[in-house]
Design a protein around this motif. Structure first.
Motif, PDB file in Angstrom:
ATOM      1  N   ALA A 133       3.043 -10.039  -4.773  1.00 60.39           N
ATOM      2  CA  ALA A 133       3.897  -8.950  -4.312  1.00 60.39           C
ATOM      3  C   ALA A 133       3.107  -7.905  -3.547  1.00 60.39           C
ATOM      4  O   ALA A 133       3.635  -7.266  -2.623  1.00 60.39           O
ATOM      5  CB  ALA A 133       4.609  -8.304  -5.504  1.00 60.39           C
ATOM      6  N   ARG A 134       1.849  -7.718  -3.914  1.00 59.13           N
ATOM      7  CA  ARG A 134       1.056  -6.737  -3.174  1.00 59.13           C
ATOM      8  C   ARG A 134       0.928  -7.135  -1.715  1.00 59.13           C
ATOM      9  O   ARG A 134       0.910  -6.288  -0.821  1.00 59.13           O
ATOM     10  CB  ARG A 134      -0.338  -6.590  -3.799  1.00 59.13           C
ATOM     11  N   THR A 136       2.924  -9.686  -0.085  1.00 56.13           N
ATOM     12  CA  THR A 136       4.112 -10.209   0.591  1.00 56.13           C
ATOM     13  C   THR A 136       5.416  -9.583   0.103  1.00 56.13           C
ATOM     14  O   THR A 136       6.471  -9.896   0.646  1.00 56.13           O
ATOM     15  CB  THR A 136       4.219 -11.737   0.397  1.00 56.13           C
ATOM     16  N   GLY A 137       5.353  -8.723  -0.932  1.00 50.73           N
ATOM     17  CA  GLY A 137       6.588  -8.250  -1.542  1.00 50.73           C
ATOM     18  C   GLY A 137       6.901  -6.791  -1.275  1.00 50.73           C
ATOM     19  O   GLY A 137       6.285  -6.128  -0.439  1.00 50.73           O
ATOM     20  N   THR A 138       7.860  -6.295  -2.014  1.00 53.83           N
ATOM     21  CA  THR A 138       8.327  -4.918  -1.886  1.00 53.83           C
ATOM     22  C   THR A 138       7.764  -4.068  -3.023  1.00 53.83           C
ATOM     23  O   THR A 138       7.197  -4.576  -3.993  1.00 53.83           O
ATOM     24  CB  THR A 138       9.856  -4.871  -1.947  1.00 53.83           C
ATOM     25  N   ASP A 139       7.963  -2.759  -2.908  1.00 45.43           N
ATOM     26  CA  ASP A 139       7.541  -1.864  -3.993  1.00 45.43           C
ATOM     27  C   ASP A 139       8.237  -2.225  -5.299  1.00 45.43           C
ATOM     28  O   ASP A 139       7.618  -2.194  -6.371  1.00 45.43           O
ATOM     29  CB  ASP A 139       7.854  -0.416  -3.626  1.00 45.43           C
ATOM     30  N   ASP A 140       9.517  -2.547  -5.226  1.00 43.21           N
ATOM     31  CA  ASP A 140      10.252  -2.905  -6.445  1.00 43.21           C
ATOM     32  C   ASP A 140       9.695  -4.171  -7.070  1.00 43.21           C
ATOM     33  O   ASP A 140       9.586  -4.262  -8.307  1.00 43.21           O
ATOM     34  CB  ASP A 140      11.739  -3.088  -6.131  1.00 43.21           C
ATOM     35  N   GLU A 141       9.350  -5.148  -6.257  1.00 42.84           N
ATOM     36  CA  GLU A 141       8.788  -6.389  -6.790  1.00 42.84           C
ATOM     37  C   GLU A 141       7.436  -6.144  -7.443  1.00 42.84           C
ATOM     38  O   GLU A 141       7.120  -6.716  -8.492  1.00 42.84           O
ATOM     39  CB  GLU A 141       8.660  -7.428  -5.671  1.00 42.84           C
ATOM     40  N   ARG A 142       6.631  -5.273  -6.843  1.00 47.39           N
ATOM     41  CA  ARG A 142       5.344  -4.941  -7.452  1.00 47.39           C
ATOM     42  C   ARG A 142       5.546  -4.237  -8.789  1.00 47.39           C
ATOM     43  O   ARG A 142       4.855  -4.532  -9.774  1.00 47.39           O
ATOM     44  CB  ARG A 142       4.529  -4.063  -6.495  1.00 47.39           C
ATOM     45  N   CYS A 166      -2.157  -0.332  -4.808  1.00 48.62           N
ATOM     46  CA  CYS A 166      -0.856  -0.363  -4.119  1.00 48.62           C
ATOM     47  C   CYS A 166      -0.313   1.046  -3.899  1.00 48.62           C
ATOM     48  O   CYS A 166       0.126   1.390  -2.792  1.00 48.62           O
ATOM     49  CB  CYS A 166       0.150  -1.181  -4.929  1.00 48.62           C
ATOM     50  N   HIS A 170       0.519   4.367  -0.204  1.00 51.67           N
ATOM     51  CA  HIS A 170       1.724   5.085   0.212  1.00 51.67           C
ATOM     52  C   HIS A 170       1.341   6.387   0.918  1.00 51.67           C
ATOM     53  O   HIS A 170       0.492   7.131   0.423  1.00 51.67           O
ATOM     54  CB  HIS A 170       2.594   5.421  -1.001  1.00 51.67           C
TER      55      HIS A 170
END
Length: 316
Positions: A133-134, A136-142, A166, A170
């Motif tokens: 997720a870090r 390829t994913g989103t903040d929610d997935e992380r 992560c 931001h």
């Protein structure tokens, strides 16, 4: 975020590279065996690791990074389809293939979830999902992956370091003293037991935030000249972390996670001009001082650290 490991010579490299196995000699041996298809040695190593979740996660990540690891993990899984260890290795290996663009994130995610089903108490498949997720994913997935890791092992070292990295990414434009990465690190350190290495996480957060600011051109590339390490917040987090280190009674010096934290703290002390304290930490780490978490194109931090140690503590 790599702690001080042994040096090893990498094929086609111009010079020595840092060994991700760190000072875990059995892991380095088994990794080389896996590269030749000897997955039975991986099975023995993971069985010996047991429920030391931090060490298990570290070992699976290092083993999964090999270019041929997914091939041999599939062969192991064909031979032992109900093995949680085979599934976990395949999950980690597929995650790194997806990160390199050689596999789809959906395939990696599916393997991680399969491994999680076979071993519900193991945080390692969720650590794989957090790594995925870090990249390829989103903040929610992380956040979901991190929560699943923490539900199984509240002090998981690698997962907390990944989340700090992560969150530090931001809002790159300016150094906000109220940035969320600082709040996260302070919260995690407060939630952890008094003898937990997560006491050093605020220093990790400070280092990761500096990395992002320097990359964005919002801070000087040289930490000593940036001023980042002499702010009130930096002094506070370093004092708290160093006090923890002085009082810490643990003796597991062979666990990679402790060298990770001591390395961050040594760098922070050094760049804040606290040479004697930095040198003390350096001698605790051992002879190998990593360039991470900072790299300099025209300087040798290892040589500078050793010079500081000699000046503050005397040679040897």
């Amino acid at each position: 975020m790599t702690p001080p490991p042994p040096w090893r010579r990498m094929r086609h490299a111009d010079g020595p590279a840092l060994d991700p196995a760190l000072d875990d000699t059995p892991l380095a041996t088994v990794r080389d065996a896996l590269a030749r298809g000897r997955w039975a040695e991986v099975r023995a190593l993971l069985a010996e690791t047991g429920e030391d979740w931090d060490r298990r996660g570290h070992r699976l990540v290092v083993l999964g990074e090999g270019n041929a690891s997914a091939v041999w993990a599939r062969e192991w899984q064909l031979a032992e389809p109900d093995s949680p260890d085979a599934a976990a290795l395949l999950a980690c290996a597929t995650v790194f293939q997806a990160v390199r663009g050689k596999e789809t994130p959906d395939t990696a995610r599916r393997h991680c979830l399969t491994a999680a089903t076979l071993a519900p108490a193991d945080p390692s498949p969720w650590l794989g999902l957090l790594i995925l997720a870090r990249r390829t994913g989103t903040d929610d997935e992380r956040a979901r992956a991190f929560d699943q890791v923490r539900a199984r092992h509240r002090e998981h070292h690698h997962a907390h370091h990944l989340m700090a990295a992560c969150l530090a990414e931001h809002h790159e434009a300016h150094d906000d003293p109220l940035h969320e990465v600082y709040d996260f690190a302070a919260w995690a350190a407060e939630q952890a037991p008094a003898d937990s290495p997560l006491a050093v996480l605020p220093v990790v957060a400070h280092a990761e935030r500096y990395r992002v600011l320097a990359r964005a051109g919002a801070a000087a590339g040289d930490p000593a000249a940036s001023g980042h390490w002499t702010t009130r917040r930096a002094r506070q987090v370093m004092k708290a972390a160093f006090d923890w280190w002085l009082e810490w009674g643990g003796e597991d010096h062979h666990h990679p996670r402790h060298k990770v934290d001591l390395n961050y703290l040594a760098h922070a002390k050094y760049h804040a001009g606290r040479l004697a304290e930095a040198a003390t930490l350096i001698t605790r780490i051992g002879p190998h001082v990593t360039h991470a978490p900072w790299s300099y194109p025209d300087r040798d931090p290892a040589a500078e650290f050793r010079a500081a140690a000699d000046a503050a503590l005397g040679p040897g």
